[in-house]
Design a protein around this motif. Structure first.
Motif, short mmCIF file in Angstrom:
data_model
loop_
_atom_site.label_atom_id
_atom_site.label_comp_id
_atom_site.label_asym_id
_atom_site.label_seq_id
_atom_site.Cartn_x
_atom_site.Cartn_y
_atom_site.Cartn_z
N ARG A 15 -15.57 2.43 -46.39
CA ARG A 15 -17.11 3.50 -47.24
C ARG A 15 -16.13 4.81 -47.23
NH1 ARG A 15 -20.81 6.13 -42.81
NH2 ARG A 15 -20.58 5.53 -41.01
N ILE A 17 -14.55 8.62 -48.31
CA ILE A 17 -12.93 8.74 -49.27
C ILE A 17 -12.37 7.78 -48.69
CG2 ILE A 17 -10.98 10.20 -48.71
CD1 ILE A 17 -13.61 12.32 -47.27
N ASP A 36 -10.89 -0.78 -40.53
CA ASP A 36 -11.87 0.27 -39.91
C ASP A 36 -13.07 -0.47 -39.30
OD1 ASP A 36 -14.39 1.54 -42.11
OD2 ASP A 36 -14.92 1.18 -40.97
N ASP A 62 -10.04 -0.20 -34.03
CA ASP A 62 -10.18 0.67 -34.13
C ASP A 62 -9.20 1.94 -33.28
OD1 ASP A 62 -11.31 2.90 -32.25
OD2 ASP A 62 -12.87 1.78 -31.47
N VAL A 63 -9.10 2.52 -34.12
CA VAL A 63 -7.68 3.79 -34.41
C VAL A 63 -7.27 4.52 -33.00
CG1 VAL A 63 -8.20 4.10 -36.88
CG2 VAL A 63 -8.99 5.63 -35.74
N ASN A 89 -7.27 8.18 -42.89
CA ASN A 89 -8.76 8.55 -42.92
C ASN A 89 -9.64 9.34 -41.82
OD1 ASN A 89 -10.79 9.44 -44.94
ND2 ASN A 89 -10.98 7.80 -44.05
N THR A 139 -6.05 12.93 -42.93
CA THR A 139 -7.14 13.77 -43.11
C THR A 139 -7.46 15.09 -42.40
OG1 THR A 139 -7.74 11.61 -44.04
CG2 THR A 139 -9.58 13.27 -44.05
N TYR A 154 -14.75 18.47 -33.48
CA TYR A 154 -14.49 18.23 -34.17
C TYR A 154 -13.01 19.05 -34.86
CZ TYR A 154 -14.82 16.49 -39.48
OH TYR A 154 -14.28 16.57 -40.56
N LYS A 158 -9.25 17.92 -35.95
CA LYS A 158 -8.32 18.37 -37.42
C LYS A 158 -8.05 19.43 -37.50
CE LYS A 158 -10.95 15.48 -39.16
NZ LYS A 158 -10.72 14.06 -40.11
N GLY A 185 -13.11 20.05 -48.57
CA GLY A 185 -14.19 20.74 -47.52
C GLY A 185 -15.46 20.17 -47.68
N VAL A 187 -18.14 16.92 -48.49
CA VAL A 187 -18.11 16.24 -49.72
C VAL A 187 -19.14 14.66 -49.51
CG1 VAL A 187 -16.75 14.32 -50.33
CG2 VAL A 187 -15.32 16.65 -49.23
N THR A 189 -20.56 12.46 -48.94
CA THR A 189 -20.16 11.17 -48.25
C THR A 189 -21.33 10.93 -47.26
OG1 THR A 189 -18.67 11.35 -46.51
CG2 THR A 189 -18.33 11.13 -48.42
P1 NAP Z 1 -17.79 8.16 -43.50
O1 NAP Z 1 -18.38 8.32 -44.69
O2 NAP Z 1 -18.76 8.48 -42.06
O3 NAP Z 1 -16.33 7.19 -43.03
C1 NAP Z 1 -15.28 7.44 -41.90
C2 NAP Z 1 -15.06 5.62 -41.86
O4 NAP Z 1 -14.62 5.80 -40.91
C3 NAP Z 1 -16.55 4.56 -42.23
O5 NAP Z 1 -16.88 3.24 -42.47
C4 NAP Z 1 -16.47 4.42 -40.60
O6 NAP Z 1 -16.96 3.07 -39.60
C5 NAP Z 1 -14.59 5.13 -39.94
N1 NAP Z 1 -14.56 4.09 -38.87
C6 NAP Z 1 -15.12 5.39 -37.97
N2 NAP Z 1 -14.09 5.56 -36.29
C7 NAP Z 1 -13.41 4.29 -36.90
C8 NAP Z 1 -12.12 4.01 -36.00
N3 NAP Z 1 -12.18 3.99 -34.80
N4 NAP Z 1 -11.44 3.53 -35.99
C9 NAP Z 1 -11.01 2.86 -37.52
N5 NAP Z 1 -12.26 3.31 -38.30
C10 NAP Z 1 -13.65 4.09 -38.33
O7 NAP Z 1 -16.69 9.05 -43.92
P2 NAP Z 1 -15.23 10.27 -44.66
O8 NAP Z 1 -16.91 11.66 -45.69
O9 NAP Z 1 -15.68 9.16 -46.23
O10 NAP Z 1 -14.40 11.13 -43.77
C11 NAP Z 1 -12.92 10.71 -44.42
C12 NAP Z 1 -12.35 11.63 -43.52
O11 NAP Z 1 -12.32 12.54 -44.30
C13 NAP Z 1 -12.73 12.16 -42.36
O12 NAP Z 1 -11.26 11.85 -41.43
C14 NAP Z 1 -13.75 13.34 -42.32
O13 NAP Z 1 -13.45 13.93 -41.08
C15 NAP Z 1 -12.96 13.72 -43.10
N6 NAP Z 1 -13.75 14.58 -43.48
C16 NAP Z 1 -15.17 14.95 -43.71
C17 NAP Z 1 -15.46 16.09 -44.69
C18 NAP Z 1 -16.88 15.85 -46.25
O14 NAP Z 1 -17.45 15.97 -45.79
N7 NAP Z 1 -17.21 14.05 -45.91
C19 NAP Z 1 -14.81 17.03 -45.05
C20 NAP Z 1 -14.04 16.88 -44.49
C21 NAP Z 1 -12.92 16.72 -43.75
P3 NAP Z 1 -18.22 3.45 -39.21
O15 NAP Z 1 -18.99 3.20 -40.75
O16 NAP Z 1 -18.29 1.74 -38.79
O17 NAP Z 1 -18.39 4.69 -38.70
#
Ligand code: NAP
Length: 246
Positions: A15, A17, A36, A62-63, A89, A139, A154, A158, A185, A187, A189
């Motif tokens: 899901r 990004i 995932d 699981d990464v 990611n 990321t 966190y 990062k 920044g 996002v 999601t």
């Molecule tokens: P998200 O919607 O929560 O998606 C993250 C995905 O990673 C989910 O499908 C999740 O599975 C999966 N995941 C979690 N733990 C995992 C593991 N141990 N092994 C494999 N997959 C795993 O997050 P996102 O907002 O797209 O974020 C993606 C990246 O961007 C992350 O690294 C986040 O820190 C970074 N980021 C996001 C934002 C923001 O504002 N959204 C800002 C800065 C950076 P589950 O659904 O089962 O948990």
């Protein structure tokens, strides 16, 4: 198409990004290995790509578990014969103020966001070195550069991703592999779904572009860094935050 004949492994592709990146890369001709922990979600993304005529496999891993990561990379090599692009990611949040943060909250975030990036890159790098080509993109986050209230774990993870990116840019650059990070920044999601609307509005107010980022905004940055156009970009941290910090 900018990624024709390339094989990309994307973690956290079920899901947000990761999903947007998978769909964009498929449109650009890449073959996708999608990882995932959420089996149903990642299979749905792979099915969507295949239904549109692309090539994709879903791998549940699981990464944070190096044995699972090694198994996943083996499966991708077995299926596609190569990995050209790694998008680190997958990430999680467990926010709390310093004095309230538990060991479990700290360790969980470091295990996925930092160790997970290490596990995946260490497993993929030998294959890229062997072929003398690779693009590794991880990321980070705007908060990994500037810090943020309530995010000790966190932010540590990062900021660590940026540090590892700079190490690997030096170590792997001579092998034909570029290593870069993207610092998103805020996002839109599921990750920020738990943030109250009032706080989201305050965050948007601080962004000169006056909107949240969309997953596609980050996917486009990944695409640039994965493409031939970025051949001389190495060790960079690309902020994609609407000018939040300028
Ligand atoms: P998200 O919607 O929560 O998606 C993250 C995905 O990673 C989910 O499908 C999740 O599975 C999966 N995941 C979690 N733990 C995992 C593991 N141990 N092994 C494999 N997959 C795993 O997050 P996102 O907002 O797209 O974020 C993606 C990246 O961007 C992350 O690294 C986040 O820190 C970074 N980021 C996001 C934002 C923001 O504002 N959204 C800002 C800065 C950076 P589950 O659904 O089962 O948990």
């Amino acid at each position: 198409m900018r990624l024709e004949n390339r094989v990309a492994l994307i973690t956290g592709a079920g899901r947000g990004i990761g999903r947007a990146t998978a769909l964009l890369f498929a449109n650009e001709g890449a073959k996708l290995a999608l990882c995932d922990v959420d089996e149903a979600a990642v299979k749905a993304v792979a099915d969507e790509i295949k239904a549109a005529g692309g090539q994709a496999i879903a791998v549940v891993a699981d990464v944070s578990d190096s044995a699972q990561v090694d198994g996943m990379v083996g499966k991708v090599i077995e299926t596609f014969g190569q990995i050209d692009i790694l998008i680190n990611n997958a990430g999680i949040l467990r926010d709390a103020r310093l004095v309230k943060m538990t060991d479990e909250e700290f360790d969980a975030v470091i295990a996925v966001n930092l160790k997970g990036v290490f596990n995946c890159t260490r497993a993929v790098a030998p294959h890229m070195i062997e072929r003398g080509y690779g693009r590794i993109i991880s990321t980070s986050s705007v908060v990994g550069i500037y810090g943020n209230f309530g995010q000790t774990n966190y932010v540590a993870s990062k900021a660590g991703v940026i540090g590892m990116t700079r190490v690997w840019a030096r170590e792997l650059g001579p092998k034909g592999i570029t290593v870069n990070a993207v610092a998103p920044g805020f996002v839109a999601t599921d990750m920020i779904r738990s943030v109250p609307e009032k706080v989201i509005n305050m965050m948007v107010e601080k962004v000169p572009l006056k909107r949240l980022g969309q997953p596609e905004d980050i996917a486009n940055a990944f695409l640039f860094l994965a493409s031939d156009e970025a051949a001389y970009v190495n060790g960079a941290v690309l902020s994609v935050d609407g000018g939040l910090v300028v």
